[in-house]
Scaffold this active site. Structure first.
Site, PDB file in Angstrom:
ATOM      1  N   ARG A 348       0.832  -1.208   0.000  1.00  0.00           N
ATOM      2  CA  ARG A 348       0.000   0.000   0.000  1.00  0.00           C
ATOM      3  C   ARG A 348       0.864   1.254   0.000  1.00  0.00           C
ATOM      4  NH1 ARG A 348      -0.494  -1.493   5.467  1.00  0.00           N
ATOM      5  NH2 ARG A 348      -2.177  -2.926   4.942  1.00  0.00           N
ATOM      6  N   TRP A 469      -5.779  -1.070   5.800  1.00  0.00           N
ATOM      7  CA  TRP A 469      -4.889   0.103   5.835  1.00  0.00           C
ATOM      8  C   TRP A 469      -4.415   0.377   7.256  1.00  0.00           C
ATOM      9  CZ3 TRP A 469      -5.397   4.675   8.489  1.00  0.00           C
ATOM     10  CH2 TRP A 469      -4.514   5.705   8.140  1.00  0.00           C
ATOM     11  N   ASN A 470      -5.285   0.102   8.221  1.00  0.00           N
ATOM     12  CA  ASN A 470      -4.961   0.329   9.625  1.00  0.00           C
ATOM     13  C   ASN A 470      -4.203  -0.892  10.152  1.00  0.00           C
ATOM     14  OD1 ASN A 470      -4.972   0.924  12.396  1.00  0.00           O
ATOM     15  ND2 ASN A 470      -6.936   1.969  12.255  1.00  0.00           N
ATOM     16  N   ASP A 471      -2.870  -0.835  10.080  1.00  0.00           N
ATOM     17  CA  ASP A 471      -2.036  -1.992  10.421  1.00  0.00           C
ATOM     18  C   ASP A 471      -2.358  -2.630  11.773  1.00  0.00           C
ATOM     19  OD1 ASP A 471       1.013  -0.646   8.948  1.00  0.00           O
ATOM     20  OD2 ASP A 471      -0.587  -1.839   8.071  1.00  0.00           O
ATOM     21  N   PRO A 472      -2.437  -1.851  12.856  1.00  0.00           N
ATOM     22  CA  PRO A 472      -2.591  -2.511  14.159  1.00  0.00           C
ATOM     23  C   PRO A 472      -4.013  -2.937  14.490  1.00  0.00           C
ATOM     24  CG  PRO A 472      -2.397  -0.155  14.469  1.00  0.00           C
ATOM     25  CD  PRO A 472      -2.196  -0.408  13.011  1.00  0.00           C
TER      26      PRO A 472
END
Length: 784
Positions: A348, A469-472
């Protein structure tokens, strides 16, 4: 005197203590250095994996920079001590570690160098840091100019090398090279790693053009009881010439100067990693001279000029104008040029950094697209990371399965095709590494979009696995059932874009158009919560990011992409914007989540363990804020978009600089958030310049604020100037032509009128222009 002077080619900080973490950065394809105003540095180079050559004094976890990166006495630094041999006055440049005040302090960040100007009692010290274009080495120049009475001075460059290796480390002065050379062995356990490591650059050197009168290579005796603040070795008459044998080394040299009034002395140093003495000698022969430094300066300026961007503006906001004309495209160029100095960029990130590069170096963006597609999996999905050389491995976050990587392909393609009209790229054949199959770009992107269409649950919502998109956000779907509301909406957007691209290419897009509508309807059926869209549904069937939640009640990203995709209809749009205004907007930008989580939520993941207001847990996460700004321009909310865009840029007043703590030479990854929960810390900068924000903000400025957007047919001009700025001048470089554009708003105008005598104008479209020519354009828009 102002705290910061901000100009097109210079950003100057006039205090060493007001913004203790303020810094600039320089790079080339082989290295990066983040240089602190006070003299601390964090640098790494590629060999081919990222490595450091100046380290902390203790064993540290492998990383480049930390969010809100603090410094400490033994943080790696580039220090120059100056001692008056008659008075005993001791100070250091730039400021650390002695911390003695200077009559004048100026930290000067330029697009192609970093420097300081320091003055004290008639003595002027000028210090400059340069990089060459092709070597991993720092070039330091120091000039002492005596405007006062005669002075007897000693100068000591002192660069701590830190804990080089627990296996083997040493340092000594090499008289033949006129350099201190540190040596170590990169630690390893597995036999196979010996053969991987044997060609690493395990030496580090400090080369001097002038011959020193003394040296020291042992950190502990150098400091003595005085520490780095007032080292025993410097308060003595001479450095002792010690050799570091399995102890933390320092590269310290001594030079004595007797300066009469009007005298000037110049020193040049090289600092960096090397494999052997022959490489150090080559770098010395190439760069360590006045001619070598001047050649490096000229070459590097030309290198930076390649990233000048496609836009130059003259706008009512001078501060924003300066940032957009120089510093923003520079940050975009850095991302596209270096891939953030990693060998396995997240897919990404790789694609979004290329999206910004479309407006700076479109040919590089094209190469990025082809490189990414060459690593597409056999099932059509994209990998979590792109390996940039043979033998590179996916590491860290790229070993965790995420489901969003395909969705960025049409976003990059839309920007690239609109800018270049290179629809031939769709017919380019790409051979993938996994199977050796050859498919066109068109077929590969269709394949990727088909994978997204099929990667859904029984409701038609997109699976999340261990993150999007929000890794954690790693525990929403780790059991295989959780879904991402954002990705469902983003897939609708990606399918919408891919449909438009195929239609413009004369292809049948019926399947993808129908799928886009299906994802839109699914989102509205299962995610709409009355005033905004929920963020997702957990493995246990719990929807989150909704009104019923005490923490993490509203997430920004689903709302942004719902505006972009047209998922939110006219009735929903004002409700969403109002909810965001009331719950997420702050004086420092728009937060990503609110309220921030204050304790672990095991069905959401590790983002809830992050401190409230930090990073993904409710900060003003500028990448997410940039999505929202771009989406506002897409739906004609130009005033609100500009308001939030302006909040993203540090300054221009001293109060804002002091609050955020950084110079306005880049957009950081985030500003501290949780404004309603912990207002005392909100607004503080992360100081991280690696961020997808730069690409999306540059795009928002070009295509949204000034509305000079490419299309298949030509250049469309649909500006959305904020109501408080009635006019602007824009120079747009587009497909080899230059467009000088005057924009003004008029109370009497009912629609945008574009005039260009030298080209064909159809409404807001300029076509029939030629590369190499300049066109004068006048634009009149209704006053907002």
């Amino acid at each position: 005197m102002s705290l910061i002077d901000f100009e097109t080619r210079l950003c100057r900080l006039n205090s060493p203590i007001a913004l203790p973490l303020a810094a600039g950065y320089l790079w080339n394809k082989r290295m990066m250095i983040h240089m602190n105003a006070r003299g601390y540095a964090t640098a790494q180079f590629m060999q081919p994996e990222p490595s450091k050559y100046a380290r902390a004094q203790i064993l540290e976890q492998k990383h480049f920079m930390l969010p809100e990166q603090g410094t400490y006495a033994h943080h790696p630094g580039r220090f120059f001590y100056l001692k008056d041999r008659d008075t005993g006055d001791l100070r250091s440049a730039p400021y650390e570690p002695a911390r003695s005040p200077w009559d004048r302090f100026a930290f000067e960040v330029k697009p192609d160098s970093i420097g300081w100007v320091l003055e004290q009692a008639g003595l002027r010290l000028e210090l400059d840091l340069l990089l060459p274009v092709d070597d991993a080495v720092e070039l330091w120049q120091l000039r002492l100019i005596n405007h006062g009475s005669p002075r007897r001075l000693s100068l000591y460059p002192a660069f701590p090398l830190g804990l080089m290796s627990w296996m083997s480390q040493s340092a000594a002065f090499d008289a033949g090279l006129n350099a201190i050379v540190g040596d170590c062995v990169t630690p390893y356990q597995k036999v196979a790693d010996y053969f991987k490591n044997k060609n690493l650059k395990d030496k580090v050197f400090l080369l001097s053009e002038q011959t020193p009168v003394a040296f020291e290579t042992r950190q502990r005796p150098f400091e003595g009881e005085g520490g780095l603040h007032r080292p025993d070795a410097i308060t003595a008459d001479r450095l002792s010439g010690g050799i570091a044998r399995y102890e933390n080394p320092i590269a310290a040299l001594q030079f004595d100067h007797d300066l009469a009034p009007g005298d000037t002395v110049t020193h040049r140093f090289l600092f960096g990693p090397a494999f052997n003495a022959a490489e150090i000698q080559r770098l010395k022969d190439t760069w360590l001279s006045a001619e070598g430094f001047e050649r490096a300066r000229t070459d590097y300026a030309a290198y930076m000029a390649q990233g000048r961007g496609s836009l130059n503006i003259d706008f009512g906001d001078e501060h924003l104008t300066t940032f957009v004309n120089t510093w923003l495209p520079r940050q975009v160029y850095y991302h596209g040029d270096t891939n953030r100095l990693t060998t396995d960029p997240q897919t990404r990130n790789f694609l979004q950094d290329a999206l910004g590069n479309v407006y700076v170096r479109p040919e590089a963006a094209r190469a990025t697209l082809l490189k990414a597609l060459s690593q597409q999996h056999a099932n059509g999905s994209m990998p979590d990371g792109i390996t940039l050389y043979d033998g590179a491995e996916l590491k860290y976050i790229n070993q965790v399965p995420h489901t969003d990587h395909c969705v960025w392909l049409p976003m990059l393609l839309e920007a690239y095709l609109d800018e270049t009209d290179d629809y031939a790229v769709l017919d380019a054949v790409v051979k993938d590494q996994e199977t050796g199959a050859e498919k066109t770009v068109r077929d590969r992107v269709s394949w990727a979009m088909q994978w997204l269409i099929e990667k859904v649950d029984h409701r038609g919502l997109s699976f999340i696995e261990q993150g999007d998109w929000n890794d954690p956000m790693n525990m929403v779907g780790w059991k295989g059932l959780g879904v991402s509301g954002w990705l469902t909406i983003a897939t609708a957007y990606g399918l919408k874009l891919w449909t438009q691209i195929l239609i413009r290419d004369g292809r049948d897009a019926t399947e993808f158009e129908a799928a886009a509508l299906q994802f839109r309807d699914t989102a509205n059926t299962h995610l709409w919560d009355g005033d905004w869209y929920g963020r997702g549904i957990t493995d246990d069937g719990v929807i989150f990011g909704v009104k019923a939640d005490g923490e993490g009640r509203i997430y920004l990203n689903p709302q942004s992409f719902a505006l972009m995709a047209g998922v939110a209809g006219d009735a929903k749009k004002p409700l969403m914007i109002k909810a965001i205004e009331e719950q997420l907007e702050t004086p420092y930008g728009v937060e990503m989540i609110a309220p921030a989580y204050t304790h672990m939520r095991e069905d959401v993941g590790r983002l809830t363990q992050k401190f409230p207001g930090v990073a993904e847990n409710g900060s003003v996460y500028n990448h997410a804020a940039a999505f929202y700004i771009y989406s506002l321009y897409q739906v004609g909310e130009g005033d609100k978009a500009f308001e939030l865009l302006r909040k993203m840029l540090v300054g221009p007043n001293d109060a804002d600089y002091l609050r955020r703590g950084q110079m306005p030479v880049f957009v950081p990854n985030y500003y501290r958030g949780a404004h309603r929960q912990f207002p005392d810390a909100s607004g503080r900068s992360s100081h991280l310049f690696n961020t997808g924000t730069a690409s999306w903000i540059y795009r928002s400025v070009i295509e949204g604020l000034f509305g000079v957007k490419g299309s298949r047919e030509g250049l469309r001009i649909t500006p959305q100037l904020p109501s408080q700025w009635p006019q602007a001048r824009v120079t747009r470089h587009f497909r080899g032509a230059v467009f000088d554009i005057d924009i003004r708003s008029d109370d009497a105008a009912t629609q945008t009128i574009v005039t260009c005598p030298e080209a064909t104008v159809d409404g807001d479209l300029i076509r029939g222009f030629e590369a190499g020519k300049t066109y004068k354009i006048e634009v009149v828009t209704p006053r907002r």
